[in-house]
Design an enzyme around this catalytic site. Structure first.
Site, PDB file in Angstrom:
ATOM      1  N   LYS A 260     -14.613  10.998  10.610  1.00 29.92           N
ATOM      2  CA  LYS A 260     -15.294  10.074   9.685  1.00 29.92           C
ATOM      3  C   LYS A 260     -16.162   9.027  10.383  1.00 29.92           C
ATOM      4  O   LYS A 260     -17.244   8.704   9.909  1.00 29.92           O
ATOM      5  CB  LYS A 260     -14.262   9.349   8.825  1.00 29.92           C
ATOM      6  CG  LYS A 260     -13.590  10.200   7.779  1.00 29.92           C
ATOM      7  CD  LYS A 260     -12.654   9.300   6.989  1.00 29.92           C
ATOM      8  CE  LYS A 260     -12.079   9.989   5.784  1.00 29.92           C
ATOM      9  NZ  LYS A 260     -11.471   9.033   4.862  1.00 29.92           N
TER      10      LYS A 260
ATOM     11  N   GLY B  99      -1.213   6.477  -5.931  1.00 29.51           N
ATOM     12  CA  GLY B  99      -2.257   6.784  -4.968  1.00 29.51           C
ATOM     13  C   GLY B  99      -3.041   8.059  -5.215  1.00 29.51           C
ATOM     14  O   GLY B  99      -4.092   8.274  -4.599  1.00 29.51           O
TER      15      GLY B  99
ATOM     16  N   ALA C 197      -8.671   2.938   5.097  1.00 29.23           N
ATOM     17  CA  ALA C 197      -8.454   2.771   3.655  1.00 29.23           C
ATOM     18  C   ALA C 197      -8.553   1.302   3.261  1.00 29.23           C
ATOM     19  O   ALA C 197      -9.130   0.962   2.226  1.00 29.23           O
ATOM     20  CB  ALA C 197      -7.093   3.346   3.262  1.00 29.23           C
TER      21      ALA C 197
ATOM     22  N   ASP D 244     -14.779   6.462  -0.834  1.00 27.52           N
ATOM     23  CA  ASP D 244     -13.411   5.948  -0.984  1.00 27.52           C
ATOM     24  C   ASP D 244     -13.373   4.644  -1.800  1.00 27.52           C
ATOM     25  O   ASP D 244     -12.449   4.439  -2.594  1.00 27.52           O
ATOM     26  CB  ASP D 244     -12.778   5.700   0.394  1.00 27.52           C
ATOM     27  CG  ASP D 244     -12.338   6.993   1.055  1.00 27.52           C
ATOM     28  OD1 ASP D 244     -12.114   7.990   0.344  1.00 27.52           O
ATOM     29  OD2 ASP D 244     -12.214   7.004   2.292  1.00 27.52           O
TER      30      ASP D 244
ATOM     31  N   SER E 226      -8.449  18.803  -0.542  1.00 29.13           N
ATOM     32  CA  SER E 226      -9.777  18.882  -1.163  1.00 29.13           C
ATOM     33  C   SER E 226     -10.175  20.290  -1.604  1.00 29.13           C
ATOM     34  O   SER E 226     -10.787  20.435  -2.673  1.00 29.13           O
ATOM     35  CB  SER E 226     -10.826  18.294  -0.227  1.00 29.13           C
ATOM     36  OG  SER E 226     -10.586  16.918  -0.062  1.00 29.13           O
TER      37      SER E 226
HETATM   38  P1  ATR Z   1      -6.013   4.707   7.469  1.00 31.02           P
HETATM   39  O1  ATR Z   1      -7.258   4.653   8.311  1.00 31.02           O
HETATM   40  O2  ATR Z   1      -5.774   6.031   6.822  1.00 31.02           O
HETATM   41  O3  ATR Z   1      -5.919   3.572   6.497  1.00 31.02           O
HETATM   42  P2  ATR Z   1      -4.450   3.877   9.820  1.00 31.02           P
HETATM   43  O4  ATR Z   1      -5.640   3.378  10.539  1.00 31.02           O
HETATM   44  O5  ATR Z   1      -3.517   4.798  10.547  1.00 31.02           O
HETATM   45  O6  ATR Z   1      -4.774   4.609   8.460  1.00 31.02           O
HETATM   46  O7  ATR Z   1      -3.640   2.628   9.291  1.00 31.02           O
HETATM   47  C1  ATR Z   1      -2.289   2.644   9.023  1.00 31.02           C
HETATM   48  C2  ATR Z   1      -1.872   1.239   8.605  1.00 31.02           C
HETATM   49  O8  ATR Z   1      -0.442   1.197   8.447  1.00 31.02           O
HETATM   50  C3  ATR Z   1      -2.241   0.194   9.623  1.00 31.02           C
HETATM   51  O9  ATR Z   1      -2.589  -0.983   8.936  1.00 31.02           O
HETATM   52  C4  ATR Z   1      -0.928   0.030  10.388  1.00 31.02           C
HETATM   53  O10 ATR Z   1      -0.778  -1.215  11.016  1.00 31.02           O
HETATM   54  P3  ATR Z   1      -1.400  -1.466  12.526  1.00 31.02           P
HETATM   55  O11 ATR Z   1      -2.855  -1.725  12.332  1.00 31.02           O
HETATM   56  O12 ATR Z   1      -0.667  -2.646  13.028  1.00 31.02           O
HETATM   57  O13 ATR Z   1      -1.129  -0.198  13.284  1.00 31.02           O
HETATM   58  C5  ATR Z   1       0.066   0.167   9.275  1.00 31.02           C
HETATM   59  N1  ATR Z   1       1.395   0.516   9.766  1.00 31.02           N
HETATM   60  C6  ATR Z   1       1.801   1.710  10.206  1.00 31.02           C
HETATM   61  N2  ATR Z   1       3.102   1.664  10.595  1.00 31.02           N
HETATM   62  C7  ATR Z   1       3.519   0.379  10.404  1.00 31.02           C
HETATM   63  C8  ATR Z   1       4.757  -0.336  10.608  1.00 31.02           C
HETATM   64  N3  ATR Z   1       5.854   0.274  11.092  1.00 31.02           N
HETATM   65  N4  ATR Z   1       4.812  -1.645  10.266  1.00 31.02           N
HETATM   66  C9  ATR Z   1       3.706  -2.282   9.777  1.00 31.02           C
HETATM   67  N5  ATR Z   1       2.509  -1.660   9.554  1.00 31.02           N
HETATM   68  C10 ATR Z   1       2.421  -0.362   9.866  1.00 31.02           C
END
Ligand code: ATR
Length: 282
Positions: free
Chosen positions: A71, A246, A138, A108, A22
């Protein structure tokens, strides 16, 4: 950058904050529009965020962005929360009012939709069902944005099903959740696919997804921007889908804050993208 005594000051609070793009993004706009102002990174520990926030009006700052891990905390710390931020459950932009009050919003959802509309002008909310992969912050913003735009059916799929249920509850009657293993079949008849997981990001596991059931008329949007062209976007482009990367969501989400703090509506264009990309690929 030379400031006068009237300079407007904003920034981004995070812990850590060193990864934030940012300052570069807002710095580009400040220079482009010749604004007497600055946008600075604030490395603020979680236990200090309330004191730091309360100091903003006392220091005469115009406001701040907030990023991980502040946040959600900001929701209860600001004086006023806009309905979208309340619904998403996170604040990413704070504006200091003339009376010193703090207004929190979440840009967002706006950023996601503006970038989608700019990059895929053929897409419309009426085009058909949307599929969202992931259930983090997100995904909540994307779900709220699409439901508010008028998408009639949203399918949420996440490794942890309960989190998918929670996102679906943001748009009752419109959004529903499915098991992660159904992600291939869930693409049938969809007009939009959005990846909000970290899968496919540099250094993370790949997103394993069979696109066979996705109509070639669907738009495929990946909010991952390192790399800019993820394996998902490459595979989708190869079969004829319109793809949306993205980076644009990051650029567009910054617009409302900049306008509120510095008084100019900033433009997102190729020069800005190239400037940010030079940093991402370094
Ligand atoms: P943000 O808030 O930035 O969107 P986050 O809360 O860390 O990020 O979310 C990451 C996403 O990627 C989640 O939906 C996570 O799934 P879980 O809710 O089950 O944790 C998903 N994710 C991360 N690693 C994954 C994996 N190996 N397989 C499937 N989903 C994954």
């Amino acid at each position: 950058m030379i400031l006068t005594g009237k300079a407007r000051i904003a920034g981004v609070m995070g812990w850590p904050v060193s990864h934030s793009r940012s300052p570069r993004l807002h710095g580009f706009w400040l220079e482009r529009y010749g604004i007497d102002g600055a946008y600075v990174p604030f490395a603020i520990r979680p236990e200090d965020v309330e004191a730091a926030l309360r100091a903003l009006p006392k220091l005469g700052f115009a406001g701040t962005n907030v990023t991980v891990p502040h946040k959600e905390t900001l929701l209860r710390l600001v004086d006023d929360v806009d309905p979208v931020a309340r619904r998403i459950g996170a604040v990413n932009t704070v504006v200091v009012g003339a009376d010193g009050s703090l207004s929190g919003s979440n840009t967002d959802a706006f950023g996601f939709l503006e970038h989608l509309r700019a990059s895929a002008p053929g897409w419309s909310p009426a085009a058909g069902p949307a599929v969202i992969l992931g259930a983090g912050g997100a995904a909540r913003a994307v779900c709220a944005a699409l439901a508010d735009a008028g998408v009639g059916e949203i399918r949420i799929l996440n490794r942890t099903r309960e989190r998918a249920d929670a996102v679906a509850s943001l748009a009752p009657g419109v959004a529903s959740s499915f098991d992660w293993r159904e992600r291939g079949a869930a693409l049938g008849g969809a007009a939009l696919l959005v990846n909000t997981t970290t899968l496919g990001m540099a250094g993370q596991a790949p997103l394993e997804l069979d696109l066979a059931d996705l109509p070639t008329t669907a738009v495929v949007d990946d909010i991952v921007y390192v790399p800019l062209e993820t394996e998902l976007l490459r595979a989708a482009r190869a079969r004829g889908n319109v793809v949306v990367d993205g980076l644009g969501m990051l650029l567009h989400q910054a617009r409302p804050g900049f306008a509120a703090w510095f008084g100019v509506e900033p433009q997102v264009d190729d020069a800005l993208r190239d400037f940010l990309l030079a940093d991402l690929t370094r």
